[in-house]
Design an enzyme around this catalytic site. Structure first.
Site, PDB file in Angstrom:
ATOM      1  N   HIS A  34      43.670  39.597  39.837  1.00  0.00           N
ATOM      2  CA  HIS A  34      44.081  39.898  41.244  1.00  0.00           C
ATOM      3  C   HIS A  34      44.605  39.349  42.265  1.00  0.00           C
ATOM      4  O   HIS A  34      43.647  37.423  42.285  1.00  0.00           O
ATOM      5  CB  HIS A  34      42.143  40.153  41.502  1.00  0.00           C
ATOM      6  CG  HIS A  34      42.497  40.993  42.401  1.00  0.00           C
ATOM      7  ND1 HIS A  34      41.373  42.046  43.488  1.00  0.00           N
ATOM      8  CD2 HIS A  34      43.633  42.059  42.974  1.00  0.00           C
ATOM      9  CE1 HIS A  34      41.679  42.481  44.413  1.00  0.00           C
ATOM     10  NE2 HIS A  34      42.960  42.768  44.264  1.00  0.00           N
ATOM     11  N   HIS A  89      42.749  51.920  38.267  1.00  0.00           N
ATOM     12  CA  HIS A  89      43.113  50.938  39.327  1.00  0.00           C
ATOM     13  C   HIS A  89      43.113  49.764  38.636  1.00  0.00           C
ATOM     14  O   HIS A  89      41.731  49.501  38.174  1.00  0.00           O
ATOM     15  CB  HIS A  89      42.344  50.834  40.302  1.00  0.00           C
ATOM     16  CG  HIS A  89      42.585  50.830  41.920  1.00  0.00           C
ATOM     17  ND1 HIS A  89      41.622  49.258  41.524  1.00  0.00           N
ATOM     18  CD2 HIS A  89      43.509  49.799  41.789  1.00  0.00           C
ATOM     19  CE1 HIS A  89      41.802  48.438  43.101  1.00  0.00           C
ATOM     20  NE2 HIS A  89      43.194  49.167  43.551  1.00  0.00           N
TER      21      HIS A  89
END
Length: 532
Positions: A106, A60
């Site tokens: 991110h 992830h």
């Protein structure tokens, strides 16, 4: 007349009756994890079934070096993951500051970017360094159509013939790992997850007080109890904001909506595993379609909630389609969750923060030691079959004991080589004890421990433990060594997790690993495994 064999001389008898191994040699053999390993080291499962029949080692936010909010983005954690055997790499794609290239970061956090092309080149170089089976790149796409075209060009030029994509727009069945050997495939998902953190109320966030967790928080927590997680999800059932998933049409923010109206055709062509986005209730999205396969993504909390009411539907869905589970948005410190809630419902892609820490990650490392560490583990038959009335496996049912594992912990050695003389105690040798237990379905989970052996670098415990197992197929044997400290927290001395289904019966050398999952050079236990 039959000739009777006779030895040529007494000297010949003496030669063959002499011991072939000295005691020291035999001890070396017993304690060698290369000559006497605890589990099988080869790929031994059938690799010709569709991808949906396998658990797949999944990362992830694979590009993050640390926490989810402010750490650097880099290709280094991607390389490390591939070297460990991880097969699913996740990249979040955003336009760079000048809107003419693609950054990986991110989104809407303080993480510093790394270029897409650097990540792709590293994936190409390291994709098959430990496993020949396919690497899946999951792309979270926040791009305009002209940048999608640029991605398509980068991907095709970087991977060339390594890139697999189907001739038709939708697949009726996923190809097998064997058919996709040494190939790279792409999967996309709607850009939803990064919004999830903003949806959580402050009380749902993990306490962090603006600081990184201390060592005790990071390493000392037990793996979260599955029942507690499911009850916690039920409690929050009415807080819909918590359960935004990638498949429900909650509406992206305006920028993403505009970006995604026109998907570049050359980019769309390259996507093998499509993440569906049906509108309406979640139960609708679990319906199995006869003529196509797809991937669904749920957060860990969403899965816990759905498992409580639609467990059978999840298992039926995963018999043909792919299900990906991801950490909740408030795991800012890159911690992880109990993977078993995904595994026992057939979820193939239980996505973990591989740069994280702690016991949940140790389970993940251990689970994928199975099948030669190739990153693909065949799901047990009970998750793939239906009964005569269409019924499927029920993780909540009271199941009979299928197998009993007996584990004997003889002794340990190697700490004096791998640690300083004063690491555990400034004035005396260490007092080691071993914790041994099972991770698996709730009925099988247990931890036991030996007595502490005082003042000894080579402790001999000679204790046996018995573990009745209802679902041995997905159980893990957990082993941890600690050093007893009367006045402070016990010191960590090593750990490992081993798939029960892969254990080799007999007396075996069991190498131990540090907190980050790296194998110690010398620290090992001598253990015996027996199935009754």
């Amino acid at each position: 007349m039959e000739k009777i064999w006779q030895p040529r001389s007494r000297l010949h008898i003496a030669k063959i009756s002499r011991p072939l191994l000295a005691l020291e040699d035999f001890y070396h053999f017993l304690f060698s994890d290369e000559l006497n390993p605890p589990i099988r080291s080869q790929v031994h499962q059938d690799m010709t079934a569709p991808l949906s029949h396998y658990y797949i080692y999944t990362g992830h936010n694979s590009y993050l070096t640390g926490n989810q909010l402010s750490s650097d983005c880099s290709d280094v954690p991607i390389i490390k993951a591939l070297q460990r055997g991880v097969r699913v790499i996740e990249l979040d794609m955003w336009p760079n500051s000048t809107k003419d290239d693609i950054d990986i970061l991110h989104g809407r956090t303080l993480t510093s970017p790394v270029s897409l092309i650097k990540c792709l080149k590293s994936i190409k170089e390291y994709a098959f360094c430990v496993s020949p089976y396919p690497v899946i790149i999951t792309l979270e796409d926040h791009l305009t159509s002209d940048l999608q075209t640029k991605v398509a060009k980068m991907v095709t030029e970087t991977f060339g013939d390594m890139l697999y994509y189907p001739d038709s727009e939708s697949l009726e069945e996923f190809p097998s790992p064997e058919a996709l050997k040494n190939r790279v495939i792409l999967s996309t998902k709607p850009p939803k997850e990064y919004l999830e953190a903003k949806s959580f109320k402050e009380k749902d966030a993990e306490p962090h007080n603006g600081k990184e967790p201390n060592e005790e928080d990071a390493w000392g927590k037990e793996v979260p109890d599955l029942q507690t997680e499911i009850e916690s999800a039920d409690k929050n059932e009415n807080e819909h904001s918590v359960y935004k998933t990638e498949v429900e049409d909650f509406g992206d923010d305006d920028d993403d909506q505009k970006m995604r109206q026109n998907v570049a055709p050359e980019y769309k062509l390259l996507i093998t595993i499509k993440a569906g986005k049906p509108k309406g209730r979640l139960s609708e999205s679990l319906k199995v379609e006869l003529d196509k396969v797809r991937r669904l993504s749920l957060s860990e909390q969403e899965l816990a909630k759905v498992a409580a009411s639609h467990g059978a539907d999840i298992i039926r869905f995963t018999q043909k389609n792919l299900l990906r589970i991801y950490p909740k948005g408030t795991r800012f410190n890159s911690s992880n969750y109990n993977p078993y809630i995904g595994w026992m419902h057939g979820a193939q892609m239980v996505a973990f923060n591989m740069q994280g820490y702690g016991r949940s990650l140790w389970l993940m490392h251990g689970f994928y030691k199975a099948n030669g560490g190739c990153g693909y583990v065949k799901k047990p038959d009970f998750l793939m079959g239906n009964g005569s009335h269409g019924e499927v496996f029920d993780p909540k049912a009271n199941l009979p004991i299928k197998k009993t594992l007996k584990v004997k912990v003889y002794l340990g050695d190697g700490w004096r080589m791998d640690f300083s003389q004063t690491h555990f105690d400034a004035y005396s040798p260490p007092d080691f004890y071993t914790r041994v237990g099972i991770a698996g379905v709730p009925a099988d989970c247990v931890m036991k421990k030996t007595k502490a052996i005082e003042d000894n670098w080579t402790p001999v415990w000679d204790e046996e433990f018995t573990f009745p197992l209802t679902v041995p197929e997905i159980a893990l044997l957990r082993v941890e060594v600690h050093e007893y400290d009367m006045s402070e927290k016990d010191d960590f001395g090593g750990q490992t997790c081993l798939p029960v289904s892969e254990l080799r019966p007999g007396i075996r050398a069991v190498p131990l690993f540090d907190r980050k999952g790296m194998q110690f050079k010398s620290v090992k236990l001598l253990m015996r495994f027996e199935f009754v």
